[in-house]
Design a protein around this motif. Structure first.
Motif, short mmCIF file in Angstrom:
data_model
loop_
_atom_site.label_atom_id
_atom_site.label_comp_id
_atom_site.label_asym_id
_atom_site.label_seq_id
_atom_site.Cartn_x
_atom_site.Cartn_y
_atom_site.Cartn_z
N PRO A 38 48.13 27.85 52.38
CA PRO A 38 47.69 28.62 53.55
C PRO A 38 48.73 29.66 53.97
CG PRO A 38 47.36 26.27 53.90
CD PRO A 38 48.19 26.41 52.66
N PRO A 39 48.30 30.72 54.66
CA PRO A 39 49.24 31.73 55.18
C PRO A 39 50.23 31.09 56.15
CG PRO A 39 46.96 32.51 55.32
CD PRO A 39 46.89 31.06 54.95
N GLY A 40 51.39 31.74 56.28
CA GLY A 40 52.40 31.29 57.23
C GLY A 40 53.40 30.32 56.68
N ARG A 41 53.25 29.88 55.43
CA ARG A 41 54.20 28.96 54.82
C ARG A 41 55.35 29.74 54.18
NH1 ARG A 41 51.20 24.14 54.37
NH2 ARG A 41 49.77 24.21 56.14
N PRO A 42 56.54 29.11 54.05
CA PRO A 42 57.69 29.83 53.48
C PRO A 42 57.48 30.23 52.03
CG PRO A 42 58.19 27.49 53.77
CD PRO A 42 56.90 27.75 54.49
N ARG A 43 56.64 29.53 51.30
CA ARG A 43 56.27 29.86 49.94
C ARG A 43 54.76 29.70 49.82
NH1 ARG A 43 60.97 30.78 50.15
NH2 ARG A 43 62.64 30.32 48.67
N ARG A 44 54.12 30.57 49.02
CA ARG A 44 52.68 30.43 48.82
C ARG A 44 52.40 30.43 47.32
NH1 ARG A 44 48.77 34.15 51.97
NH2 ARG A 44 47.39 32.38 51.50
N PHE A 45 51.54 29.50 46.90
CA PHE A 45 51.20 29.35 45.49
C PHE A 45 49.69 29.27 45.32
CE2 PHE A 45 55.43 27.47 46.01
CZ PHE A 45 56.13 28.12 45.01
N ASP A 46 49.23 29.80 44.20
CA ASP A 46 47.87 29.57 43.74
C ASP A 46 48.02 28.52 42.64
OD1 ASP A 46 45.29 29.60 42.80
OD2 ASP A 46 45.13 31.78 42.66
N ALA A 47 47.89 27.26 43.03
CA ALA A 47 48.24 26.15 42.14
C ALA A 47 47.02 25.58 41.44
CB ALA A 47 48.94 25.05 42.93
N ARG A 48 47.15 25.40 40.14
CA ARG A 48 46.14 24.71 39.35
C ARG A 48 46.68 23.32 39.02
NH1 ARG A 48 46.39 30.36 39.74
NH2 ARG A 48 44.49 31.31 38.89
N PHE A 49 45.90 22.30 39.30
CA PHE A 49 46.32 20.92 39.07
C PHE A 49 45.68 20.41 37.79
CE2 PHE A 49 46.91 21.74 43.50
CZ PHE A 49 47.92 20.92 43.94
N PHE A 50 46.51 19.85 36.91
CA PHE A 50 46.05 19.35 35.63
C PHE A 50 46.27 17.83 35.55
CE2 PHE A 50 47.20 23.77 34.88
CZ PHE A 50 46.12 24.25 34.14
N LEU A 51 45.23 17.12 35.18
CA LEU A 51 45.31 15.67 34.98
C LEU A 51 45.60 15.40 33.50
CD1 LEU A 51 44.89 12.82 36.22
CD2 LEU A 51 42.48 13.02 35.57
N VAL A 52 46.56 14.51 33.25
CA VAL A 52 46.95 14.16 31.88
C VAL A 52 46.96 12.64 31.75
CG1 VAL A 52 48.85 14.17 30.20
CG2 VAL A 52 48.34 16.23 31.53
N ASP A 53 46.33 12.13 30.71
CA ASP A 53 46.40 10.70 30.41
C ASP A 53 47.78 10.42 29.83
OD1 ASP A 53 46.15 8.13 29.11
OD2 ASP A 53 43.98 8.37 29.29
N ALA A 54 48.49 9.45 30.37
CA ALA A 54 49.84 9.14 29.93
C ALA A 54 49.91 8.78 28.46
CB ALA A 54 50.43 8.01 30.77
N ASP A 55 48.79 8.33 27.88
CA ASP A 55 48.77 8.00 26.45
C ASP A 55 49.02 9.23 25.58
OD1 ASP A 55 48.25 5.37 27.06
OD2 ASP A 55 46.10 5.49 26.67
N GLU A 56 48.83 10.43 26.15
CA GLU A 56 49.03 11.66 25.40
C GLU A 56 50.49 12.11 25.38
OE1 GLU A 56 46.82 13.20 23.69
OE2 GLU A 56 44.85 12.64 24.45
N VAL A 57 51.32 11.51 26.20
CA VAL A 57 52.74 11.89 26.26
C VAL A 57 53.46 11.39 25.02
CG1 VAL A 57 54.90 11.59 27.55
CG2 VAL A 57 52.74 11.94 28.78
#
Length: 236
Positions: free
Chosen positions: A136-155
């Motif tokens: 949201p506006p007014g924050r010290p940093r602003r990001f357009d963040a994409r969240f990715f889900l990863v199955d730990a078995d792939e690590v």
């Protein structure tokens, strides 16, 4: 070059889900008390896209349905960089490797040298695009963040070895999903966790993705790839 702190930066966040069918846990760490963005909060690993991320070789791309959702209301040329950024941030902040065994050719950018030294090439096929949010506006940093889900078995590395992590996140730990809300979380993290909990037993990437879009005029909760009035669309 001076960074414009008011600019919205593209960012990638990674939610690693372990034992998803028996006893789901997510990997989180705590930001420092002096951090400009979300100090003291427990968060998922992640951060802003770097210029070098756009030219990093990937052993595999993100799933096609995720590519389609990432391209909505966004520049499709960002997909590669966003995928690479997610893998790099996971490595830098946790020391976990998301990649396939292989050798790099040519010069390796500085931020990727330690990853390349593990003998892996980054692989994006385990990344499932599950959420997007603009700070949201007014924050010290602003990001357009994409969240990715990863199955730990792939690590590709030891899930309990954080020795290669930088010091940006402390108290790295696997937290049981029912216990996560006992920690000090940002609001958007709580929202994303609800989506993760709903998807914990589903291995396939979602066909529609929640998009929490904030700008100076309004805040909207949309769905990328959805149907009806909640569908995220381009706005001129």
């Amino acid at each position: 070059m001076t960074l414009d702190k008011s600019a919205i930066r593209n960012a990638a966040t990674v939610i690693v889900l372990r034992n998803r069918f028996e006893d789901p846990h997510v990997l989180m760490g705590q930001r420092g008390s002096t951090a400009a963005f979300m100090p003291n909060k427990f968060v998922f690993p992640g951060g802003a896209v770097d210029p070098d991320d756009a030219v990093i070789p990937l052993a595999s791309p993100v799933p096609e349905v995720c590519r389609a959702r990432l391209a909505e209301d966004a520049d499709s040329s960002l997909i590669h960089a966003m995928s690479a950024a997610a893998i790099r941030e996971l490595w830098e902040e946790t020391g976990l490797v998301l990649g396939r065994p292989g050798d790099w050719t040519g010069d390796v950018p500085g931020d990727w040298k330690t990853f390349a030294a593990t003998g892996h090439v980054p692989a994006a096929h385990p990344l499932q695009f599950v959420f997007r949010a603009i700070t949201p506006p007014g924050r010290p940093r602003r990001f357009d963040a994409r969240f990715f889900l990863v199955d730990a078995d792939e690590v590709a590395s030891d899930l309990d070895d954080f020795s290669a992590a930088c010091d940006e996140l402390s108290h790295l730990q696997w937290i049981a999903l029912p216990k996560v809300r006992e920690f000090d979380l940002p609001f958007i993290t709580e929202v994303v966790l609800a989506e993760v909990a709903a998807r914990a037993h589903d291995r396939e990437p979602p066909k529609s993705v929640p998009f929490f879009r904030n700008n100076e005029e309004e805040s909207l909760f949309l769905r990328l790839g959805g149907v009806g009035p909640m569908t995220g669309r381009k706005h001129g």
